[in-house]
Design an enzyme around this catalytic site. Structure first.
Site, PDB file in Angstrom:
ATOM      1  N   ALA A 103       1.130  -1.517  -0.354  1.00 45.73           N
ATOM      2  CA  ALA A 103      -0.219  -0.313   0.251  1.00 45.73           C
ATOM      3  C   ALA A 103       0.818   0.726  -0.378  1.00 45.73           C
ATOM      4  O   ALA A 103       2.054   1.206   0.716  1.00 45.73           O
ATOM      5  CB  ALA A 103      -1.051  -0.079   1.119  1.00 45.73           C
TER       6      ALA A 103
ATOM      7  N   GLY B 224       0.460  -5.121   0.625  1.00 44.39           N
ATOM      8  CA  GLY B 224      -0.593  -5.290   0.153  1.00 44.39           C
ATOM      9  C   GLY B 224      -0.241  -5.959  -1.016  1.00 44.39           C
ATOM     10  O   GLY B 224      -0.496  -6.091  -2.375  1.00 44.39           O
TER      11      GLY B 224
ATOM     12  N   GLU C 106      -0.340  -9.521   0.085  1.00 48.03           N
ATOM     13  CA  GLU C 106      -2.117  -9.510  -0.134  1.00 48.03           C
ATOM     14  C   GLU C 106      -2.691  -9.947  -1.905  1.00 48.03           C
ATOM     15  O   GLU C 106      -3.768 -10.130  -1.638  1.00 48.03           O
ATOM     16  CB  GLU C 106      -2.822  -8.479   0.629  1.00 48.03           C
ATOM     17  CG  GLU C 106      -1.845  -8.451   1.945  1.00 48.03           C
ATOM     18  CD  GLU C 106      -1.928  -7.393   2.667  1.00 48.03           C
ATOM     19  OE1 GLU C 106      -1.721  -5.971   2.608  1.00 48.03           O
ATOM     20  OE2 GLU C 106      -2.970  -8.084   4.429  1.00 48.03           O
TER      21      GLU C 106
HETATM   22  N1  CAA Z   1       4.754   2.846  -0.756  1.00 49.38           N
HETATM   23  C1  CAA Z   1       5.308   3.921  -1.312  1.00 49.38           C
HETATM   24  N2  CAA Z   1       6.590   4.202  -1.608  1.00 49.38           N
HETATM   25  C2  CAA Z   1       6.834   2.993  -2.268  1.00 49.38           C
HETATM   26  C3  CAA Z   1       6.106   2.172  -1.645  1.00 49.38           C
HETATM   27  C4  CAA Z   1       4.985   2.037  -0.547  1.00 49.38           C
HETATM   28  N3  CAA Z   1       4.788   0.500  -0.146  1.00 49.38           N
HETATM   29  N4  CAA Z   1       7.313   1.240  -1.380  1.00 49.38           N
HETATM   30  C5  CAA Z   1       8.258   2.212  -2.358  1.00 49.38           C
HETATM   31  N5  CAA Z   1       7.644   3.574  -2.572  1.00 49.38           N
HETATM   32  C6  CAA Z   1       8.768   4.108  -3.353  1.00 49.38           C
HETATM   33  C7  CAA Z   1      10.254   4.182  -2.727  1.00 49.38           C
HETATM   34  O1  CAA Z   1       9.387   5.253  -1.309  1.00 49.38           O
HETATM   35  C8  CAA Z   1      10.530   5.030  -3.909  1.00 49.38           C
HETATM   36  O2  CAA Z   1      10.068   6.863  -4.162  1.00 49.38           O
HETATM   37  P1  CAA Z   1      11.025   7.722  -4.205  1.00 49.38           P
HETATM   38  O3  CAA Z   1      11.857   7.342  -5.179  1.00 49.38           O
HETATM   39  O4  CAA Z   1      10.254   9.105  -4.686  1.00 49.38           O
HETATM   40  O5  CAA Z   1      11.890   7.838  -3.063  1.00 49.38           O
HETATM   41  C9  CAA Z   1      10.302   4.103  -4.831  1.00 49.38           C
HETATM   42  O6  CAA Z   1       9.376   3.611  -4.202  1.00 49.38           O
HETATM   43  C10 CAA Z   1      11.592   3.192  -4.753  1.00 49.38           C
HETATM   44  O7  CAA Z   1      11.725   2.479  -3.546  1.00 49.38           O
HETATM   45  P2  CAA Z   1      13.480   2.628  -3.171  1.00 49.38           P
HETATM   46  O8  CAA Z   1      13.904   3.818  -3.580  1.00 49.38           O
HETATM   47  O9  CAA Z   1      12.969   2.586  -1.860  1.00 49.38           O
HETATM   48  O10 CAA Z   1      13.857   0.945  -3.980  1.00 49.38           O
HETATM   49  P3  CAA Z   1      14.862   0.503  -3.347  1.00 49.38           P
HETATM   50  O11 CAA Z   1      15.770  -0.793  -4.390  1.00 49.38           O
HETATM   51  O12 CAA Z   1      15.504   0.934  -2.379  1.00 49.38           O
HETATM   52  O13 CAA Z   1      13.889  -0.917  -1.756  1.00 49.38           O
HETATM   53  C11 CAA Z   1      12.329  -2.088  -1.244  1.00 49.38           C
HETATM   54  C12 CAA Z   1      12.920  -1.617  -2.258  1.00 49.38           C
HETATM   55  C13 CAA Z   1      13.053  -2.910  -0.588  1.00 49.38           C
HETATM   56  C14 CAA Z   1      11.019  -2.029  -1.677  1.00 49.38           C
HETATM   57  C15 CAA Z   1      11.725  -0.409  -0.570  1.00 49.38           C
HETATM   58  O14 CAA Z   1      11.148   0.427  -1.452  1.00 49.38           O
HETATM   59  C16 CAA Z   1      10.769  -0.797   0.220  1.00 49.38           C
HETATM   60  O15 CAA Z   1      10.484  -1.456   1.455  1.00 49.38           O
HETATM   61  N6  CAA Z   1       9.330  -0.847  -0.010  1.00 49.38           N
HETATM   62  C17 CAA Z   1       8.211  -0.462   1.168  1.00 49.38           C
HETATM   63  C18 CAA Z   1       7.904  -1.682   1.452  1.00 49.38           C
HETATM   64  C19 CAA Z   1       6.490  -1.834   2.488  1.00 49.38           C
HETATM   65  O16 CAA Z   1       6.874  -1.759   3.638  1.00 49.38           O
HETATM   66  N7  CAA Z   1       5.125  -2.524   2.667  1.00 49.38           N
HETATM   67  C20 CAA Z   1       3.621  -2.507   2.750  1.00 49.38           C
HETATM   68  C21 CAA Z   1       3.675  -1.018   2.959  1.00 49.38           C
HETATM   69  S1  CAA Z   1       2.182  -0.673   3.948  1.00 49.38           S
HETATM   70  C22 CAA Z   1       0.995  -2.109   3.498  1.00 49.38           C
HETATM   71  O17 CAA Z   1       0.899  -2.558   2.359  1.00 49.38           O
HETATM   72  C23 CAA Z   1      -0.240  -2.297   4.565  1.00 49.38           C
HETATM   73  C24 CAA Z   1      -0.865  -2.761   4.234  1.00 49.38           C
HETATM   74  O18 CAA Z   1      -1.303  -4.236   4.133  1.00 49.38           O
HETATM   75  C25 CAA Z   1      -2.345  -2.474   4.152  1.00 49.38           C
END
Ligand code: CAA
Length: 257
Positions: A66, A112, A115
């Protein structure tokens, strides 16, 4: 319908829906969820479509979760609404779809994103895909059905380990534990997903819909899955597809549904 965050195409009865925010690793913001709902609503009523393949744009991610930037200031009420709306519009909607949905997991499927893949009926992953539910690192728990569907797919023990450690697993481990059905190279991912879809489209659309509904019934609280199966089985006898299928069998022909 004009979409900004997803791409939709249809070829030979198979629809391909691609989540298209690669710079944000296809994170599910409100607009994307709304568009997915619109697209699936349209595809489910389109007689030219029998199976839907869902994937992410780019090589890096299926969906990285998400969109955290949209909810990081939310209150508990807003959090509840986010989960409810998402579950109703997309996750439960997909799981209860009358047409089979295949997730082609082309990279990260996190939070998400996993999911979403788990709401699909079949999962195929590319060998570089990584999967996990990292919500506890954010002070959250999965909100789009992850606490329910992950134990259904992999059992309670593995689901607890994945959610409580917030760790990621690779595609081969996901295959071992039954989280995905197949693993393939990235360049074969869509081909493999489409080859499964091609087998499915040979079968009765009515029977496909009823099979999905009967399997889902067994996982629904307060519903007797065996009774639901009997009723769905019985209803098939009134269908044109049943006449077509059995007539073809009796005359040693291949049915055309
Ligand atoms: N939400 C918003 N933006 C996201 C995102 C997310 N879940 N995942 C990645 N992005 C964005 C980053 O902020 C970044 O944007 P900018 O370039 O504008 O800064 C871009 O995507 C690229 O990401 P990274 O620079 O972080 O890429 P990376 O290769 O260094 O890392 C990753 C990859 C490990 C997947 C890392 O992006 C990450 O940890 N993302 C979040 C994963 C996460 O926590 N997901 C769960 C979300 S909560 C949820 O889903 C709740 C629910 O159940 C309803």
């Amino acid at each position: 319908m004009k979409y900004t965050n997803i791409l939709v195409s249809v070829k030979q009865k198979i629809a391909l829906v691609t989540i298209n925010r690669p710079k944000k690793l296809n994170a599910l913001n409100k607009q994307t969820l709304t568009e997915l709902h619109w697209a699936f609503t349209a595809l489910l009523t389109d007689d030219a479509v029998r199976v839907i393949v869902l994937t992410g744009s780019g090589e890096k991610a299926f969906v990285a979760g998400a969109d955290i930037s949209e909810f990081h200031t939310f209150s508990s009420q807003q959090g509840y609404d986010l989960a409810k709306e998402g579950q109703e519009l997309v996750f439960n909607f997909l799981e209860q779809s009358t047409k089979p949905v295949i997730a082609a997991i082309n990279g990260y499927a996190l939070g998400g994103g996993l999911e979403l893949a788990m709401s699909c009926h079949i999962r195929v992953a590319s060998d570089h895909a990584k999967m996990g539910l990292p919500e506890t690192t954010l002070g959250l728990i999965p909100g789009y059905g992850g606490t329910q569907r992950l134990p259904q797919l992999v059992g309670k023990g593995m689901a607890h380990e994945m959610i409580l450690t917030a760790g990621m697993i690779d595609a081969n481990r996901a295959l071992e534990i039954g989280l995905v059905n197949h693993v393939t190279s990235a360049d074969q991912l869509l081909k493999r997903s489409f080859s499964i879809a091609e087998k499915i489209i040979k079968n009765s659309p009515n029977a496909l819909a009823k099979s999905i509904a009967a399997m889902h019934a067994g996982f629904s609280e307060g519903v007797d899955g065996y009774k639901a199966e009997m009723e769905a089985f019985a209803a098939c006898f009134d269908s044109q597809d049943f006449k077509t299928g059995t007539k073809a069998f009796m005359s040693k022909k291949t049915p055309k549904f």
